[in-house]
Design an enzyme around this catalytic site. Sequence first.
Site, PDB file in Angstrom:
ATOM      1  CD  GLU A 209      -1.445  -0.214   3.638  1.00  0.00           C
ATOM      2  OE1 GLU A 209      -2.351  -1.025   3.794  1.00  0.00           O
ATOM      3  OE2 GLU A 209      -1.322   0.480   4.637  1.00  0.00           O
ATOM      4  CG  HIS A 247      10.330  19.328   4.894  1.00  0.00           C
ATOM      5  ND1 HIS A 247       9.796  19.382   3.459  1.00  0.00           N
ATOM      6  CD2 HIS A 247      10.087  20.464   5.465  1.00  0.00           C
ATOM      7  CE1 HIS A 247       9.137  20.589   3.494  1.00  0.00           C
ATOM      8  NE2 HIS A 247       9.269  21.167   4.564  1.00  0.00           N
TER       9      HIS A 247
END
Lengths: 290, 290, 379, 379
Positions: A209, A247
């Site tokens: 997934e 990030h």
Amino acid sequence: MSILIDDSTRVIVQGITGRIGSVQTHWMLEYGTRVVGGVTPGKGGTTVEGVPVFDSVLEAVKETGANASVFFVPAAFVLDAFLETIDAGIKLIVVVPEHIPVRDVMKMRSYAVEKGVFALGPTTPGILSPGKGKMGIMPASLFAPGRVGIISRSGTLSYEFAGILSEVNVGQSTVVGMGADPVVLRNLADILELFERDTDTDAVIIVGEVGGEQEEKAAGFISRRMTKPVAAYIAGRQSPQGKRMGHAGAIVRGAAGTVDGKQKELRAAGVEILESPIHVADWARKNNLR
Amino acid sequence: MSILIDDSTRVIVQGITGRIGSVQTHWMLEYGTRVVGGVTPGKGGTTVEGVPVFDSVLEAVKETGANASVFFVPAAFVLDAFLETIDAGIKLIVVVPEHIPVRDVMKMRSYAVEKGVFALGPTTPGILSPGKGKMGIMPASLFAPGRVGIISRSGTLSYEFAGILSEVNVGQSTVVGMGADPVVLRNLADILELFERDTDTDAVIIVGEVGGEQEEKAAGFISRRMTKPVAAYIAGRQSPQGKRMGHAGAIVRGAAGTVDGKQKELRAAGVEILESPIHVADWARKNNLR
Amino acid sequence: MRLHEYETLDIFEQNRIPVPRRGIAGTTHEALQIAGEIGFPVMLKAQVLAGGRGLAGGVRVALTQDELEDVAEEMLSSDIKGLPVRKVLVCEKAAIEKELYLGITVDGYSGRPVIVVSTEGGMLIEETARNSPEKVASIHIDPSFGYYPYLARSLLRRLGLKEQLIASWSDIIGQLYNIARRYEALIAEINPLVVRPNGGLLAVDAVLEVDDSALSRIRFPLPDRIDRIENPLERRGREIGVTYVDLDGDIGLISSGAGLGMASMDIIGEKMKPANFLETGGGITADLLYKCMELIMMKPDLRAIFINVYGGINPIHEGAKGVVRYIHERNVRIPVVAKALGNRQEETWEIFRSAGVHVVTETATEKAIDKLYELVGRG
Amino acid sequence: MRLHEYETLDIFEQNRIPVPRRGIAGTTHEALQIAGEIGFPVMLKAQVLAGGRGLAGGVRVALTQDELEDVAEEMLSSDIKGLPVRKVLVCEKAAIEKELYLGITVDGYSGRPVIVVSTEGGMLIEETARNSPEKVASIHIDPSFGYYPYLARSLLRRLGLKEQLIASWSDIIGQLYNIARRYEALIAEINPLVVRPNGGLLAVDAVLEVDDSALSRIRFPLPDRIDRIENPLERRGREIGVTYVDLDGDIGLISSGAGLGMASMDIIGEKMKPANFLETGGGITADLLYKCMELIMMKPDLRAIFINVYGGINPIHEGAKGVVRYIHERNVRIPVVAKALGNRQEETWEIFRSAGVHVVTETATEKAIDKLYELVGRG
């Protein structure tokens, strides 16, 4: 043969006296699994579904010769019970519960690796070898004996793929739920390696997934080491981009994590990409699997 | 030969730019020790006593080929610097500072053992091999080259014993300060083993003191493995019983820790007990040591 | 640093260990008030930092108000093992089904924390450990692995206990381990840990000794460490940063290094009696040794002073300057013998001699003490 | 759970990470007051829980009072990435010498925390990581070994920095790691970490995402997790204990398992559009599925409902009862298609059929969605 579960597997159920633990023990026994004992501290001496319950894992191992354990323990106690289980000498552990803190999973994983224990989960449906037994919650009716291995990050999708194959008379050697958490106890590549070595498995299906980098890393393993045919389905193309939270993950992983990225790397490793689950039936026919 | 320090030993001084670090570097150089570098973060590029200073241990090792380190680092920073030193590949570490929290010492010890590093201290005067070099603070004038090994839990008592022997022209192969803390980085028996194997050591003196169980455990090692003559002095007969703080220690250690208990076990292992330091001269004469 | 029992019980309570209802009394009147709130019978426990307090009469029961008045009065004006009793802990006297033992300490030899348990707690626990080792069990904790509840459960299983007791006792082990970790304890102990008739547990006595070297980084409130030293000379030693132990002899001692200090005491003790133990550690300066002289001279009737120092990490010539300044300023007339060897020893000897200190240049401490004995021995 | 920037900055400040002077404003008037105390120029930062806020106009500068009024007014009445801006952070605009990057996250593949640093912080950090990997460095932390300052120093040395910056930056890494540990953070990030002209560091932006599974054991104060969900349907999902994501289609979806739910969405998406994602997890009861029906029906104009569940850990026959009760009580008239396989599937089918639900008994979800399309497709 099969992987992980075979005739020598003697299973204990941890948290056997709980609601889910006792129901699932019933289903596991009904499927022919050798459930030899259960553990719930303070409930030693009782029985559940005819299975003797012990206060500690060590006692259960001593009395029953168990070598594998499946967990239905409340999330807050899983870490402690897991370490206890390793110290008692168990070499295969399936951690079914969800919502275990990631920090606990990291500790569990590092101890399992250190002690040479094969562990799956958390948030896994477990392992099922059709006709041999199962450790976990997979609903038996969908599975049939055969020679295709399945590894799935999602519990219910593993049932879906096995069910579709069974309907077209393609059986499974073993179906393995990896677990759906950000950190799992064993990575995809490790499980692929078991299927590659298993003489009773002819081909493997990866049910992946979006997110993480399990599939990308597995692609490297497949191109280097896999000789058997591999097909892969990656769920989540329509899923909204998860709200981005920082990030650091993106920097560590680079472009990894998207459906496209995963498909691209797997395809480059020679894996057949299934765009929709039902395509697995055609793939099996094309490869003469049964 | 000698133990721990020989011609291949290349020493760095950590905390070299501090008051004690720089003075002791002077004395170590004067004694002929190959001090090849020093480390103080932020002071890289300077020199102390002609020795180049680096910002990190890794850099010092790379630039100088150092394989041993002596610590004059403030207590609060010792743990961090110690782990850094091990990661940089140093295999012999002498931790001179005192007042390091026991929890830190336990962590240091367990990491040193894991990584195969030989470490001494904390609260140690260090190691001195007469004529070869020294790592630590031992005052050179009291030592003379020879064939007797000394292991001391107390810094200044190690000087005393070496000095008494030197006065009667009995030299030392190596003098080792174990460190005076409740937990030390290496136990007495490990150091005895080095002397037993050293072809340039003929006999060993243990300078112990009341408390702990180093001497008792060493007695077991001596009776099983030591072939060389061993003498022992245990300081503290007149010391008031330390105010007793709990039973756990006494339960773990049993009767251990008293001067009498230590003397008894050492004597049973064939060790000659010195009732007062000055008796070491007679013992040396009797055993024809020099 | 050892904490008082009443301080430790407060910490235990904050960390969810069950402790008796209690109060701390400095006067008989306060003790009566507390007992009034708790209800009789009560225990009275002298708050002194000494082991073996129970066997020395520091733990007593009061069944009635009259009895409490007598006991409190007596206790608050007594000494236990030489320490004056300034405070008495008044606490609930719980009904006792069984006394257990629980201690956590640092095992110096293995370098690991160790948890010790016994089904036979109480004052004679050490005898139990010697004579009935099967009633005692212990487990070492790997510091990088850490503590987990299952470790306590498997430890207690070795004593053959019922599951209910294993569950409640292992909870307390976890809480005590947590306290030991947070407070960097060298010893954390509950003896006895009482099993009440209803099966509940109660920490009836509590010991906590904190690592002095870690004091500055413990993030939890702790009592002042200097204030609690009863002996004024020992308190002064702590203030100036040296280890001072008050003894009952008349030869003053200054040494650098604990081992050297102990050996000096042993040798002095053969023919004389040391007045004190004083160990400077590695921080000698002229000022420090001036203060050390001042400190040891606070004892009246000193017959002589012995200084035994090495110049390794210590600048002994600086130390000598401090000694000499004190001798000059205070016009010290009793004999002072010094043995000072190592770096800059000649310089040091000269400084000492300038103030009439008898310098012994041989290494053996016995020789220096022979000299000392010669100077005062027949005095 | 992600914390708002202003909440995170408070936590950073409590843990001695240098942060800008600042205040949080819900109105333009409040923003003016705060700016008055700080002094111009100021930054205005929209407090919405979305990444890429800077590029979407959520970070603006105001040089004067007038400018601030305009910007605050505009921001407080805007949406950023679909989220209404309810609060604006007004903070000091520090002079900037250089922008660094510091992030700590969990590396799922290695199962370890990882510290990432870069000398080129700011909005384009991911591009930097791709194009100039030499400006980025990272280190994994062994969870049983732990974090030590030397690890940060050696990490920063790989970027070729000056010692002074290494010293102050590694302090901040230690503090951020400590925060990440205490708050069980999946992400803790400072971007940019600003170097001021005087060499000092300042955490100008702050991200903290806490592990939801660990919320109950974090010992430090945290904001309410449900209150902060902006979307009322998603908030309701959290309240009843399921994962609900609001989408803009018209096919309602209930699935057990995230993977199955995602696959269902993918297949629906080929010819239709899902109205939501709803994943029950392993706790299905009749009551839960009743509430799930209620929740997905809160969206107007739904054309059909698809239920896709497996009976593994879940008692799907119980779930079916809840669905059926809802259909009866609320007289649902849009088509409902259910695929329900596994333990007690036949019983489940019967219950569904009793309320007119179209039951698909084949395994492939595609077949069920073909049925759904047939029922609504040309509607």
